[in-house]
Enzyme design. Structure first.
Site, PDB file in Angstrom:
ATOM      1  N   SER A 286       0.828  -1.201   0.000  1.00  0.00           N
ATOM      2  CA  SER A 286       0.000   0.000   0.000  1.00  0.00           C
ATOM      3  C   SER A 286       0.872   1.265   0.000  1.00  0.00           C
ATOM      4  O   SER A 286       1.618   1.492  -0.948  1.00  0.00           O
ATOM      5  CB  SER A 286      -0.955  -0.038   1.191  1.00  0.00           C
ATOM      6  OG  SER A 286      -2.000   0.890   1.047  1.00  0.00           O
TER       7      SER A 286
ATOM      8  N   ASP B 293      -9.419  -6.766  -4.581  1.00  0.00           N
ATOM      9  CA  ASP B 293      -8.684  -5.613  -4.060  1.00  0.00           C
ATOM     10  C   ASP B 293      -9.400  -4.315  -4.414  1.00  0.00           C
ATOM     11  O   ASP B 293      -9.878  -4.149  -5.538  1.00  0.00           O
ATOM     12  CB  ASP B 293      -7.284  -5.607  -4.706  1.00  0.00           C
ATOM     13  CG  ASP B 293      -6.250  -4.883  -3.879  1.00  0.00           C
ATOM     14  OD1 ASP B 293      -6.593  -3.862  -3.263  1.00  0.00           O
ATOM     15  OD2 ASP B 293      -5.095  -5.343  -3.865  1.00  0.00           O
TER      16      ASP B 293
ATOM     17  N   HIS C  27      -7.304  -6.117  -0.389  1.00  0.00           N
ATOM     18  CA  HIS C  27      -6.169  -5.192  -0.310  1.00  0.00           C
ATOM     19  C   HIS C  27      -5.062  -5.744   0.576  1.00  0.00           C
ATOM     20  O   HIS C  27      -3.880  -5.575   0.279  1.00  0.00           O
ATOM     21  CB  HIS C  27      -6.664  -3.846   0.224  1.00  0.00           C
ATOM     22  CG  HIS C  27      -5.600  -2.815   0.352  1.00  0.00           C
ATOM     23  ND1 HIS C  27      -4.757  -2.471  -0.690  1.00  0.00           N
ATOM     24  CD2 HIS C  27      -5.224  -2.040   1.409  1.00  0.00           C
ATOM     25  CE1 HIS C  27      -3.917  -1.520  -0.284  1.00  0.00           C
ATOM     26  NE2 HIS C  27      -4.177  -1.260   0.983  1.00  0.00           N
TER      27      HIS C  27
END
Length: 486
Positions: free
Chosen positions: A195, A406, A453
């Site tokens: 991320s 995601d 994610h």
């Protein structure tokens, strides 16, 4: 009657299980939250509780001669972990480091792992043991400066130009990473970031060339462009897929139920050329951003500020995220992660205040990676002199990883892959003979099934399998290069 009255009772400090009618948004009761706040453990103790779920690995004592004895029970070679606060230059600048090494073996390769926004290295607890089965590797996981259990110095940006403010915010993190590398005397390494950690890994590669063997970007933020995020004359973005971070239910994700933010349509198209258009019908759905959220974002009021301000209600507020994010895990692990997350979120604000300088509301990058990715691995290492030409990087492998469900749009990863491959073709056409001989650039996009994610935690087996394969490939290439140099 409050929602809590409908919840079944739970042991002290635990989040009640899912009710038949679904979960309340904040499932931890008021009483339980206040009790947890009053009797809470330290953040470092909470981290150790999470690490206690790692199988086989033992903690190394101060006496390194005892490492062999500590690791006798490890069936995959003997491995130990050590937690260290690494002091950097300046006031109140230390990085929390977890190092894992194979005992009695010489490590010739290094993997460094970076977490996402507001998180900590403990979230990788399901990856540490499998990834260190690979021989020849030493693993470091770091809490970024001002996050996790690293120290929390004051975060300040002094630039006035928007682009310079973004660069200054990036440098705040990546300069600390580079200083840590020099302290550890690591010449080159493989860098993996999740991320925000992936976004900053790209920034590190561009500013400090010649230090990476491979870049692994796990659901990186900030790849595609949004004109509202990059143009100061336009209003801030009004919609985003980011809302899925707070509404997605991990149990449904890992069980492959239909959820928002679905990248599954790209699983069969991983070798096709696509472009990063925000209106593509296969992109994760965007949700409107509330005006108050945009205002708080631009005012630099972080969600962790709210956790700190709510005091005894802080654990209840955090349970709104942890109850969904970790509900696919065994109860003891879920509770340990909830306590760990709460203890990270409640700490003094620091690195979290970089967010609005790096990202616009909805997690759109102020400096999109898609405009810079083609230059990663192509920087000048040694400037030219009157007698010698410049020494330039000749590429290195870059791997993009996404969960099939995601909320980060995989389209951006495919677009970045195409830009990297175009740059490789250009290098092979126009580079010097030596540069063509040394060309090592490549790019690929990998999709982790039954994952969102947080793909490293949603489906750790498949995620670890992909990463181990990348590590083995990298080590072979590194050893070949060393042989050729000799």
């Amino acid at each position: 009657m409050s929602n809590d009255a409908t919840l079944p009772s739970a042991p002290h400090g635990q989040i009640p299980p899912k009710t038949r009618g679904g979960m309340t948004f904040f499932p931890l009761g008021y009483k339980e939250a206040a009790t947890q706040w009053w009797t809470n453990v330290s953040a470092r103790h909470a981290e150790r509780n999470v690490l206690s779920f790692i199988p086989y690995l033992k903690e190394a004592g101060a006496d390194t001669s005892s490492l062999q004895e500590l690791a006798k029970s490890d069936p995959f070679g003997q491995r130990v972990w050590q937690s260290t606060m690494v002091k950097l230059s300046g006031k109140n600048r230390e990085l929390n480091e977890l190092a894992i090494q194979r005992v009695g073996e010489e490590a010739d390769s290094t993997l460094v792992m970076l977490h996402g926004y507001g998180a900590g290295l403990g979230f990788f607890y399901k990856n540490f043991e499998p990834l260190t089965r690979a021989k020849g590797w030493k693993l470091y996981a770091l809490d970024m400066l001002g996050m996790g259990n690293s120290t929390r110095p004051n975060f300040k940006v002094f630039a006035t130009d928007p682009k310079e403010r973004t660069k200054e915010a990036e440098d705040w993190f990546i300069d600390a990473l580079e200083e840590w590398r020099r302290i550890r005397k690591i010449e080159k390494f493989t860098l993996m970031g999740h991320s925000l950690g992936g976004y900053l890994a790209v920034s590190y590669a561009l500013k400090y060339p010649g230090r990476l063997n491979k870049l692994i970007l796990a659901s990186p933020v900030g790849i595609p462009e949004d004109p509202w995020a990059t143009n100061a004359d336009l209003p801030e973005p009004s919609s985003s897929t980011m809302a899925n971070e707070f509404t997605q239910d991990q149990e449904s994700i890992v069980n492959r139920e239909s959820v928002d933010g679905n990248n599954a349509k790209f699983v069969a198209a991983s070798n096709k050329t696509v472009t990063a258009k925000s209106n593509t019908p296969t992109a994760p759905p965007k949700r409107p951003l509330p005006g108050w959220l945009v205002w708080l974002w631009d005012a630099n009021v972080s969600p962790f500020s709210i956790v700190r301000l709510t005091g005894p209600l802080g654990p209840r507020f955090v349970s709104g995220w942890t109850s969904r994010r970790f509900n696919h895990l065994p109860s003891d692990e879920k509770e340990a992660l909830h306590t760990y997350a709460y203890n990270l979120f409640r700490q003094r604000g620091s690195g979290e205040y970089a967010l609005p300088y790096l990202l616009a509301p909805g997690a759109y990058a102020r400096s999109p990676v898609i405009h810079r990715i083609q230059d990663v691995g192509r920087q000048v290492i040694t400037p030219a002199t009157e007698t010698t030409p410049a020494v330039r990087e000749t590429g290195f492998p870059i791997v993009f990883m996404y969960g099939e469900n995601d909320w980060m749009d995989v389209v951006g990863g495919f677009a970045a892959e195409e830009k990297i491959k175009a740059r490789i073709r250009k290098a092979l056409l126009h580079g010097t003979e030596e540069e063509k001989r040394r060309e090592n650039g490549s790019a690929k996009v990998l999709i982790v099934q039954k994952a969102g994610h947080h793909l490293y935690l949603d489906n750790p087996d498949e995620f670890n399998s992909y990463v181990i394969s990348e590590l083995e490939e990298t080590r072979k290439q590194t050893l070949r290069e060393k042989e050729m140099a000799n």
